[in-house]
Design an enzyme around this catalytic site. Structure first.
Site, PDB file in Angstrom:
ATOM      1  N   PHE A 182      61.152  13.314   2.167  1.00  0.00           N
ATOM      2  CA  PHE A 182      59.877  12.762   2.618  1.00  0.00           C
ATOM      3  C   PHE A 182      60.158  11.816   3.775  1.00  0.00           C
ATOM      4  O   PHE A 182      61.263  11.298   3.915  1.00  0.00           O
ATOM      5  CB  PHE A 182      59.172  12.007   1.488  1.00  0.00           C
ATOM      6  CG  PHE A 182      58.705  12.889   0.358  1.00  0.00           C
ATOM      7  CD1 PHE A 182      57.383  13.304   0.284  1.00  0.00           C
ATOM      8  CD2 PHE A 182      59.589  13.293  -0.635  1.00  0.00           C
ATOM      9  CE1 PHE A 182      56.953  14.109  -0.763  1.00  0.00           C
ATOM     10  CE2 PHE A 182      59.173  14.107  -1.678  1.00  0.00           C
ATOM     11  CZ  PHE A 182      57.843  14.520  -1.743  1.00  0.00           C
ATOM     12  N   GLN A 206      60.328   3.814   2.582  1.00  0.00           N
ATOM     13  CA  GLN A 206      59.032   4.476   2.441  1.00  0.00           C
ATOM     14  C   GLN A 206      58.058   3.622   1.633  1.00  0.00           C
ATOM     15  O   GLN A 206      56.860   3.556   1.944  1.00  0.00           O
ATOM     16  CB  GLN A 206      59.235   5.846   1.805  1.00  0.00           C
ATOM     17  CG  GLN A 206      60.096   6.776   2.649  1.00  0.00           C
ATOM     18  CD  GLN A 206      60.692   7.929   1.857  1.00  0.00           C
ATOM     19  OE1 GLN A 206      60.465   8.065   0.650  1.00  0.00           O
ATOM     20  NE2 GLN A 206      61.482   8.774   2.520  1.00  0.00           N
ATOM     21  N   GLY A 210      62.177  11.611  -5.429  1.00  0.00           N
ATOM     22  CA  GLY A 210      60.780  11.913  -5.698  1.00  0.00           C
ATOM     23  C   GLY A 210      59.836  11.585  -4.551  1.00  0.00           C
ATOM     24  O   GLY A 210      60.231  11.234  -3.442  1.00  0.00           O
ATOM     25  N   CYS A 234      65.860   3.999   2.544  1.00  0.00           N
ATOM     26  CA  CYS A 234      65.468   5.311   2.034  1.00  0.00           C
ATOM     27  C   CYS A 234      64.108   5.252   1.321  1.00  0.00           C
ATOM     28  O   CYS A 234      63.105   4.993   1.962  1.00  0.00           O
ATOM     29  CB  CYS A 234      66.572   5.875   1.146  1.00  0.00           C
ATOM     30  SG  CYS A 234      66.371   7.622   0.733  1.00  0.00           S
ATOM     31  N   GLU A 256      75.189   2.144   3.987  1.00  0.00           N
ATOM     32  CA  GLU A 256      76.337   1.929   3.088  1.00  0.00           C
ATOM     33  C   GLU A 256      77.272   3.126   3.053  1.00  0.00           C
ATOM     34  O   GLU A 256      78.429   3.005   2.642  1.00  0.00           O
ATOM     35  CB  GLU A 256      75.836   1.622   1.666  1.00  0.00           C
ATOM     36  CG  GLU A 256      75.517   2.816   0.806  1.00  0.00           C
ATOM     37  CD  GLU A 256      74.300   3.619   1.232  1.00  0.00           C
ATOM     38  OE1 GLU A 256      74.168   4.784   0.826  1.00  0.00           O
ATOM     39  OE2 GLU A 256      73.472   3.058   1.997  1.00  0.00           O
ATOM     40  N   HIS A 279      71.198   5.715   5.479  1.00  0.00           N
ATOM     41  CA  HIS A 279      72.010   4.995   4.497  1.00  0.00           C
ATOM     42  C   HIS A 279      73.178   4.271   5.167  1.00  0.00           C
ATOM     43  O   HIS A 279      74.242   4.856   5.370  1.00  0.00           O
ATOM     44  CB  HIS A 279      72.556   5.973   3.450  1.00  0.00           C
ATOM     45  CG  HIS A 279      71.549   6.382   2.425  1.00  0.00           C
ATOM     46  ND1 HIS A 279      71.481   5.801   1.169  1.00  0.00           N
ATOM     47  CD2 HIS A 279      70.553   7.294   2.465  1.00  0.00           C
ATOM     48  CE1 HIS A 279      70.494   6.353   0.489  1.00  0.00           C
ATOM     49  NE2 HIS A 279      69.920   7.272   1.252  1.00  0.00           N
TER      50      HIS A 279
END
Length: 384
Positions: A320, A279, A248, A275, A361, A359
């Protein structure tokens, strides 16, 4: 121009501009509406489909051989698939892998997710890159009956992800403890029995492997819902706070998450974000975020560490981005994408607070970025 329909198509992908792609459906039947993105990873389709960051999206896989290793519960990033559907070049074959517990088609069908095969994914991906992530309607009907005008209308009616808070939809319902560590041969997943650091992870849509990496770095992890207040977070007396990935619009989720993060920062304990968590941290520090044309989704993204000059091969999944031009004084840009120069990491100067867009991981490098978890652990050790 629409794709030439194959004989007896059983699935249809309708874009909001009226373009139609026909193919063969698999998985569940019915219709779904979402934003369309593409992912360039050659492996990990099950992890991608169960990554909560893909809520509200249908994923086009640029790698043609999807489904050939089947599925296994060990690879789920959350309990159920979150991505709305998938688009692939070739129909899935029978799985050939010793870990496979089921076929991709059966797995999708049992979980209500629609897929379409036989699509010119190269042409579709080119359209996404040139025109931006489109709104689409995906339909699977074994009889091949499609009301294409209605599908296009559904795609056009989709509100999109801007202004949409999806973290509340994918977060946990209540807090829980996590001690499972990363998978290792031959024992598989083991438990962290000697944790050194107490961490609260705020779940905006956390992937299980992120929690495993925290446990493997010596953390005793307590996961709290996305709507947790700073008082609830700090009541656990954590050595550090982790801000998870998620789906989102970060500005929408920030209406309740940013005040919490600001108060946590006032407590002067280590904070690490990935991630959406990255933000969220940027927003709390006074920066802004922007919607990208088609986002970054894949496992081959080069990211430069500005502090060391090293280039890491990373996994990405975001639509985003943090606008680096809005970073306030005292907040440093630590990582940048070598694809487009977009922001991929920040830190507060002289404080144990940092975050990254990629990311670590997911280990596409294979472990180029795992040091970030160890860095978080070292900050907590220094504060002990």
């Amino acid at each position: 121009m629409d794709q030439q329909p194959p004989s007896h198509p059983t699935a249809c992908l309708a874009l909001a501009d009226g373009t139609l792609f026909y193919g063969r459906g698999f998985g569940a039947t019915g219709d779904t509406v979402a934003e369309l993105c593409f992912n360039t990873a050659m492996t990990g389709y099950q992890e991608i489909m169960t990554d909560p960051s893909y809520a509200g999206q249908v994923v086009t896989f640029t790698f043609p051989h999807i489904g050939n290793t089947g599925v296994t519960p060990e690879d789920d990033e959350t309990a159920e698939p979150v991505a709305e559907g998938m688009v692939v070049k070739w129909d899935p074959t029978e799985p050939s892998n010793w870990r496979s517990a089921d076929t991709l088609s059966n797995w999708l069908a049992s979980r209500g997710r629609i897929a379409i095969g036989g699509v010119d994914t190269r042409r579709l991906t080119r359209a996404i890159r040139q025109q931006g992530a489109p709104h689409v309607a995906l339909s699977h009907d074994p009889d091949g009956n499609f009301d294409t005008a209605a599908l296009v209308a559904k795609a056009r009616a989709f509100s999109g992800l801007e202004g949409l808070d999806l973290a509340k939809d994918v977060t946990c319902a209540q807090s829980y403890r996590w001690d499972e560590m990363r998978w290792a041969w031959p024992e598989g997943y083991s438990r962290q029995e000697n944790p050194k650091h107490k961490v609260v992870a705020v779940d905006f849509g956390a992937k299980r492997n992120i929690l495993r990496c925290l446990a493997s770095a010596g953390c005793d992890v307590t996961v709290l819902p996305a709507t947790a207040t700073a008082q609830e977070v700090l009541a656990h007396k954590p050595d550090g706070v982790f801000l998870s990935n998620g789906p989102g619009d970060p500005a929408a989720t920030g209406t309740y998450a940013v005040p919490m993060i600001k108060d946590v920062l006032d407590a002067e304990i280590p904070v690490f974000g990935i991630c959406l968590g990255h933000q969220m941290l940027a927003l709390a520090l006074g920066a802004t975020t922007v919607k990208m044309n088609h986002g970054h989704h894949g496992a081959n993204h080069p990211v430069k560490d500005n502090e060391t000059g090293k280039v890491e091969i990373t996994s990405m999944n975001h639509g985003f981005a943090v606008d680096s031009q809005t970073l306030p004084e005292g907040v440093e840009e630590t990582h940048v994408s070598l694809f487009d120069g977009s922001n991929c990491g920040i830190r507060i100067a002289n404080r144990p607070v940092f975050s990254v867009q990629h990311h670590p991981e997911a280990s596409p490098g294979p472990q180029d970025s795992f040091y970030l978890f160890e860095k978080f652990a070292s900050y907590m050790a220094e504060q002990a």
